[in-house]
Design a protein around this motif. Structure first.
Motif, mmCIF file in Angstrom:
data_model
loop_
_atom_site.group_PDB
_atom_site.id
_atom_site.type_symbol
_atom_site.label_atom_id
_atom_site.label_comp_id
_atom_site.label_asym_id
_atom_site.label_seq_id
_atom_site.Cartn_x
_atom_site.Cartn_y
_atom_site.Cartn_z
ATOM 1 N N LEU A 154 -79.962 58.247 -30.152
ATOM 2 C CA LEU A 154 -80.040 56.820 -30.038
ATOM 3 C C LEU A 154 -78.863 56.357 -30.302
ATOM 4 C CD1 LEU A 154 -83.565 56.554 -32.463
ATOM 5 C CD2 LEU A 154 -83.271 56.108 -29.427
ATOM 6 N N SER A 155 -78.635 54.947 -30.105
ATOM 7 C CA SER A 155 -77.221 54.161 -30.202
ATOM 8 C C SER A 155 -77.218 53.651 -31.517
ATOM 9 C CB SER A 155 -76.964 53.300 -29.094
ATOM 10 O OG SER A 155 -75.706 52.587 -29.407
ATOM 11 N N SER A 156 -76.309 53.002 -32.226
ATOM 12 C CA SER A 156 -76.345 52.648 -33.293
ATOM 13 C C SER A 156 -76.301 51.035 -33.117
ATOM 14 C CB SER A 156 -75.088 52.959 -34.360
ATOM 15 O OG SER A 156 -74.083 52.822 -33.546
ATOM 16 N N ASP A 157 -76.117 50.763 -31.914
ATOM 17 C CA ASP A 157 -76.170 49.212 -31.379
ATOM 18 C C ASP A 157 -77.619 48.893 -30.943
ATOM 19 O OD1 ASP A 157 -75.922 46.911 -30.372
ATOM 20 O OD2 ASP A 157 -74.151 47.253 -29.156
ATOM 21 N N LEU A 158 -78.173 47.989 -31.901
ATOM 22 C CA LEU A 158 -79.801 47.597 -31.644
ATOM 23 C C LEU A 158 -79.878 46.837 -30.225
ATOM 24 C CD1 LEU A 158 -82.458 47.558 -32.968
ATOM 25 C CD2 LEU A 158 -81.697 45.289 -33.847
ATOM 26 N N LYS A 159 -78.962 46.183 -29.855
ATOM 27 C CA LYS A 159 -79.178 45.690 -28.616
ATOM 28 C C LYS A 159 -79.200 46.770 -27.490
ATOM 29 C CE LYS A 159 -76.974 41.802 -25.689
ATOM 30 N NZ LYS A 159 -75.976 40.834 -25.615
ATOM 31 N N LYS A 160 -78.433 47.643 -27.411
ATOM 32 C CA LYS A 160 -78.366 48.731 -26.399
ATOM 33 C C LYS A 160 -79.579 49.420 -26.212
ATOM 34 C CE LYS A 160 -73.384 49.430 -26.040
ATOM 35 N NZ LYS A 160 -72.338 50.459 -26.128
ATOM 36 N N ASN A 161 -80.144 49.773 -27.717
ATOM 37 C CA ASN A 161 -81.266 50.412 -27.672
ATOM 38 C C ASN A 161 -82.567 49.430 -27.186
ATOM 39 O OD1 ASN A 161 -80.467 52.660 -29.122
ATOM 40 N ND2 ASN A 161 -80.730 51.856 -31.272
ATOM 41 N N ILE A 162 -82.535 48.517 -27.370
ATOM 42 C CA ILE A 162 -83.701 47.279 -26.797
ATOM 43 C C ILE A 162 -83.572 47.339 -25.170
ATOM 44 C CG2 ILE A 162 -84.579 44.932 -26.749
ATOM 45 C CD1 ILE A 162 -83.474 44.487 -29.637
ATOM 46 N N GLU A 163 -82.438 47.234 -24.906
ATOM 47 C CA GLU A 163 -82.155 47.084 -23.441
ATOM 48 C C GLU A 163 -82.493 48.390 -22.686
ATOM 49 O OE1 GLU A 163 -78.141 46.120 -22.766
ATOM 50 O OE2 GLU A 163 -78.499 43.850 -23.101
ATOM 51 N N ARG A 164 -82.243 49.727 -23.220
ATOM 52 C CA ARG A 164 -82.506 50.843 -22.904
ATOM 53 C C ARG A 164 -83.921 51.182 -22.922
ATOM 54 N NH1 ARG A 164 -81.032 56.369 -22.782
ATOM 55 N NH2 ARG A 164 -82.376 57.033 -21.346
ATOM 56 N N ILE A 165 -84.652 50.844 -23.948
ATOM 57 C CA ILE A 165 -86.258 50.981 -23.769
ATOM 58 C C ILE A 165 -87.177 49.901 -23.012
ATOM 59 C CG2 ILE A 165 -88.087 50.947 -25.477
ATOM 60 C CD1 ILE A 165 -86.437 51.678 -27.690
ATOM 61 N N SER A 166 -86.517 48.810 -22.955
ATOM 62 C CA SER A 166 -87.086 48.158 -21.990
ATOM 63 C C SER A 166 -87.052 48.593 -20.534
ATOM 64 C CB SER A 166 -86.591 46.380 -22.281
ATOM 65 O OG SER A 166 -86.804 46.101 -23.790
ATOM 66 N N THR A 167 -85.735 48.789 -20.119
ATOM 67 C CA THR A 167 -85.715 49.250 -18.957
ATOM 68 C C THR A 167 -86.279 50.531 -18.537
ATOM 69 O OG1 THR A 167 -83.420 48.268 -18.853
ATOM 70 C CG2 THR A 167 -83.898 49.858 -17.366
ATOM 71 N N GLU A 168 -86.130 51.521 -19.213
ATOM 72 C CA GLU A 168 -87.320 52.696 -19.029
ATOM 73 C C GLU A 168 -88.523 52.490 -18.642
ATOM 74 O OE1 GLU A 168 -86.145 55.586 -18.386
ATOM 75 O OE2 GLU A 168 -84.072 55.618 -18.825
ATOM 76 N N LEU A 169 -89.247 51.465 -19.392
ATOM 77 C CA LEU A 169 -90.672 51.010 -19.180
ATOM 78 C C LEU A 169 -90.685 49.871 -18.417
ATOM 79 C CD1 LEU A 169 -91.787 51.341 -23.247
ATOM 80 C CD2 LEU A 169 -92.044 52.983 -21.256
ATOM 81 N N GLY A 170 -89.742 49.894 -17.766
ATOM 82 C CA GLY A 170 -89.885 48.656 -16.497
ATOM 83 C C GLY A 170 -90.349 47.418 -17.069
ATOM 84 N N ASN A 171 -89.935 47.096 -18.376
ATOM 85 C CA ASN A 171 -90.376 45.532 -19.101
ATOM 86 C C ASN A 171 -91.749 45.366 -18.947
ATOM 87 O OD1 ASN A 171 -87.629 44.692 -19.533
ATOM 88 N ND2 ASN A 171 -87.350 44.651 -17.324
ATOM 89 N N SER A 172 -92.451 46.341 -19.158
ATOM 90 C CA SER A 172 -93.954 46.323 -19.139
ATOM 91 C C SER A 172 -94.636 45.482 -19.893
ATOM 92 C CB SER A 172 -94.671 47.822 -19.530
ATOM 93 O OG SER A 172 -93.998 48.698 -18.564
#
Length: 528
Positions: A30-48
């Protein structure tokens, strides 16, 4: 155990081939940058639409930004609300204020001092994070921290414990397995309250990530069988496992056989009894049917109710099952053979009666039997697939109407309708549906042998099937045990069932350690 060998046939080789996984990039920290983690998780799940992202400030302090991720519909809303409330609490005596002083080493104090949840753990890899998120956990990520906290808040809708539909009994427990993994393990634990009951779990399926449990009693089970079960399951390399039948087909010893070599049941008492004999249970998340290995051919003629009745009653019922098995297997074939080749075996008055009925029937006995058998199979399948309210009525009425109409139209004789009907009824006597289906398939092969060579063809078919049965193994154990190889001490619970006080030992070829069930060797006698 000398029998245990992993058969490297072509199908097994194909299953074990490594397959490229397109999602290997998830195995990164995981990244220590919260914004990057949010973008990564949202993108992987297709903004479900069902992905909920709840932004919070820990302890009310703006500089401690955090986010809670969870999937709506598979979490318990009250548990999520409780977690959020604990993290947002701003009181001076709040634990969160004391925890924030330990920043940046915050995850462990949060788990132990703030979160009032029994299941909470640290997550450091993206792959693990997605697995936890999609199995019903909530994920807490904090800005400046490259570690997430997985919080157990599972709460999806699940079916309650109900009476099994496929294995009903007159006398015995009424509870059955459900589609929930933890409910199924608890039903087994409820019956076997021993620390020696071990349940190992593995994840199978690259896409479905299905949880599979392997349950056994340490000290009773043969360790080689446990190792073999683990090896076969871990060799499965497939994208999806949706039901225990998928596992069964991938781990069985022999695939080219009509006979089932792995037993299954939706009754917790049956599975618990098998585990106590030294067998291994395989529990698959999402399936109410639990697999039981190794399996012997005698297991498919036994019912849980056999052990809740007196020994003499249970023995009588078992004998009836074996008689029904041979009727279902050989009924139409013997009728075809006698009418085609061996009319002299029938008493003259009966032969005259059958000949009178067959007068005007344009088909030979084999075609006549084949038409009726195929018609009954179609009716049986239609009754299963139709809505339950009309399915049974349709199958019964359809059989009566078609049978009567076929006789009146001269397509078949009355005797043939009787033979096929008795055969179908006998098939329903078998308690294991998978063995009943096997009998239905084999019956057509024996009918062909009877039509071609008479009783000689039937005998040849039986010999070939017996030889095939003797060649089968279920996780290394001979399928036809305890008859072949003949084990004298195991005959007490094969075809006949002796009284409970006489069942002193476990099956020898299944459990090779701690074989003694009872310490006393004689039943209790009434006081004078």
């Amino acid at each position: 155990m000398n029998y245990i060998k992993f058969k490297g046939n072509l199908l097994r080789k194909y299953r074990s081939k490594p397959i490229e996984n397109s999602n290997t990039n998830k195995e990164e920290p995981l990244s220590s940058d919260l914004k990057k983690n949010i973008e990564r998780i949202s993108t992987e799940l297709g903004n479900s639409d069902d992905l909920v992202i709840r932004k919070i400030n820990l302890g009310g302090k703006e500089r401690f930004k955090a986010v809670i991720f969870f999937i709506d519909g598979i979490v318990e809303d009250a548990a999520v609300h409780k977690v959020v409330e604990a993290l947002l609490h701003e009181g001076d005596s709040s634990s969160i204020q004391r925890v924030l002083q330990l920043y940046p080493e915050i995850t462990e104090p949060l788990i132990h001092n703030v979160l009032e949840i029994s299941e909470a753990s640290e997550v450091i890899e993206m792959d693990t994070l997605f697995h936890q998120l999609l199995t019903g956990n909530a994920l807490l990520l904090m800005d400046g921290i490259n570690t997430a906290i997985s919080i157990g808040v599972e709460g999806w809708e699940k079916r309650s414990v109900e009476e099994p539909q496929s294995q009903t009994v007159v006398k015995g427990p009424r509870d059955g397995f459900t589609e929930d993994f933890r409910t199924n393990t608890s039903l087994i634990r409820r019956r076997i309250k021993s620390p020696d009951l071990w349940i190992d779990s593995v994840v199978v399926g690259r896409v479905t990530k299905t949880k599979v449990g392997i349950a056994y009693i340490k000290g009773i089970v043969n360790d080689k069988i446990v190792d073999e079960v683990h090896e076969r399951i871990e060799r499965i390399n497939i994208d999806s496992i949706l039901e225990s039948g998928n596992i069964e087909e991938l781990i069985e010893d022999q695939t080219l056989t009509p006979f089932p070599t792995i037993n299954n049941s939706e009754r917790p008492d049956t599975i618990s009894a098998g585990i106590l004999e030294g067998r291994v249970a395989i529990i698959v998340d999402g399936s109410p049917f639990v697999l039981l290995v190794p399996a012997l051919i005698t297991d498919f003629f036994q019912s849980a109710e056999d052990y809740y009745q007196r020994a003499d009653i249970a023995t009588l019922i078992r004998v009836i099952r074996y008689v029904a098995f041979f009727i279902a297997l050989l009924g139409p074939s013997i009728y075809i053979a006698i009418l085609t080749f061996h009319q002299e075996m029938v008493p003259t008055p009966l032969l005259i009666s059958i000949a009178a009925q067959r007068e005007g029937v344009p088909f030979p006995a084999f075609i006549e039997a084949l038409l009726m058998e195929v018609t009954f199979e179609i009716l049986r399948e239609a009754g299963i697939r139709m809505p339950r309210a009309v399915g049974q009525a349709m199958s019964i009425v359809g059989a009566l109407v078609l049978g009567t109409a076929a006789v009146e139209a001269g397509f078949v004789s009355s005797a043939m309708v009787i033979v096929v009907a008795i055969t179908a009824i006998s098939n329903f006597v078998l308690p294991a549906i998978n063995m009943a289906i096997s009998v239905r398939m084999i019956r057509f092969i024996i009918m062909i042998g009877a039509a071609a060579f008479g009783l000689f063809g039937i005998i040849v078919c039986i010999i070939l099937f017996v030889l095939h049965l003797c060649s089968l193994r279920s996780f290394g154990v001979p399928y036809t045990a305890p008859m072949a190889p003949f084990v004298k001490e195991d005959q007490k619970d094969a075809i006949f069932r002796l009284p409970k006080w006489a069942l002193l030992t476990r099956p020898r070829l299944i459990s090779q350690q701690n074989n003694v069930r009872e310490k006393t060797m004689s039943r209790m006698q009434p006081k004078a």
